[in-house]
Design an enzyme around this catalytic site. Sequence first.
Site, mmCIF file in Angstrom:
data_model
loop_
_atom_site.group_PDB
_atom_site.id
_atom_site.type_symbol
_atom_site.label_atom_id
_atom_site.label_comp_id
_atom_site.label_asym_id
_atom_site.label_seq_id
_atom_site.Cartn_x
_atom_site.Cartn_y
_atom_site.Cartn_z
ATOM 1 N N LYS A 175 30.888 54.524 55.691
ATOM 2 C CA LYS A 175 32.169 55.109 55.281
ATOM 3 C C LYS A 175 31.988 55.888 53.976
ATOM 4 C CE LYS A 175 34.019 51.017 55.319
ATOM 5 N NZ LYS A 175 34.892 49.832 55.368
ATOM 6 N N THR A 206 46.120 52.715 49.034
ATOM 7 C CA THR A 206 45.118 52.599 50.106
ATOM 8 C C THR A 206 44.592 51.174 50.271
ATOM 9 O OG1 THR A 206 43.386 53.209 48.509
ATOM 10 C CG2 THR A 206 44.349 54.985 49.827
ATOM 11 N N GLY A 208 43.682 47.836 51.772
ATOM 12 C CA GLY A 208 43.515 47.379 53.143
ATOM 13 C C GLY A 208 42.850 48.374 54.067
ATOM 14 N N THR A 209 42.363 49.492 53.525
ATOM 15 C CA THR A 209 41.777 50.538 54.366
ATOM 16 C C THR A 209 40.610 50.021 55.203
ATOM 17 O OG1 THR A 209 42.381 52.170 52.688
ATOM 18 C CG2 THR A 209 40.782 52.845 54.342
ATOM 19 N N GLY A 210 39.664 49.326 54.567
ATOM 20 C CA GLY A 210 38.478 48.858 55.281
ATOM 21 C C GLY A 210 38.803 47.827 56.348
ATOM 22 N N CYS A 211 39.684 46.887 56.031
ATOM 23 C CA CYS A 211 40.098 45.874 57.007
ATOM 24 C C CYS A 211 40.770 46.542 58.195
ATOM 25 C CB CYS A 211 41.080 44.889 56.374
ATOM 26 S SG CYS A 211 40.504 44.093 54.858
#
Length: 265
Positions: A175, A206, A208-211
Amino acid sequence: MSAPPRVLTVAGSDSGGGAGIQADLKTMLALGVHGMSVVTAVTAQNSLGVQGAWPLPVEAVRAQYRSVVDDIGVQAVKTGMLASAELVEAVAELIAGTDAPAVIDPVGVSKHGDSLLASSALDSVRTKLLPVATVATPNLDEVAQLTGVRVESEEQLRRAAAAVLAYGPRWVLIKGGHLPGDAVDLLTDGAEEHWLRAPRHDNRHTHGTGCTLASAIASGLAKGLPVPEAVAAAKEYVTGAIEAGFALGGGIGPVDHGWRFRADV
């Protein structure tokens, strides 16, 4: 009526609702799969950061996992915060014995820079968890933490991907959201390459983007999509969620997991 595809998240609880198990379950609901959860840790967390974290005992995590998988079954598993080497190794063993694709989000730090993984657990992530991954989804900080490779330009994403693939995941999604310019990610299995680009939205909320991205990928895999299609659909979903992210509390607010519902109103 038949049950929808089932996805199991193995992750920590975010009391503020922006990341972790809470973000995972919201994403799964939005994407039409049945979300289930194994809580690995409890955090005291809000828009300003993580004020405390308490890992659960390994036996509690193992019991939750077996309870769900042995009775209900799963079409995909997604991992997030695992906190300790003991939890990493236990979860890796459980996933290895489960006939379902696994999306491994090797969570190291929170959006606010708070550590969510003991340094002693890094070797277990490398040698136990990554080898059971269908897709690993590290961000650039996690790539550096796991491999020592530091990415400062889009051209270096290939080197980062190769370094992570050396630990055994079938696919890796590097990412590149921390790089300047458009949000560019690289998905590769070492042979195929898929570059995913999206406009960068001027929105600081932003959390919580990765989860959310990892859960969206797992949801696509549970529906039977091939990895490249599942990742592309997840990228589209999380881009919309980032654009619609909203202020909450005094710090960084969450992405909007229900943005598609509100877009239809």
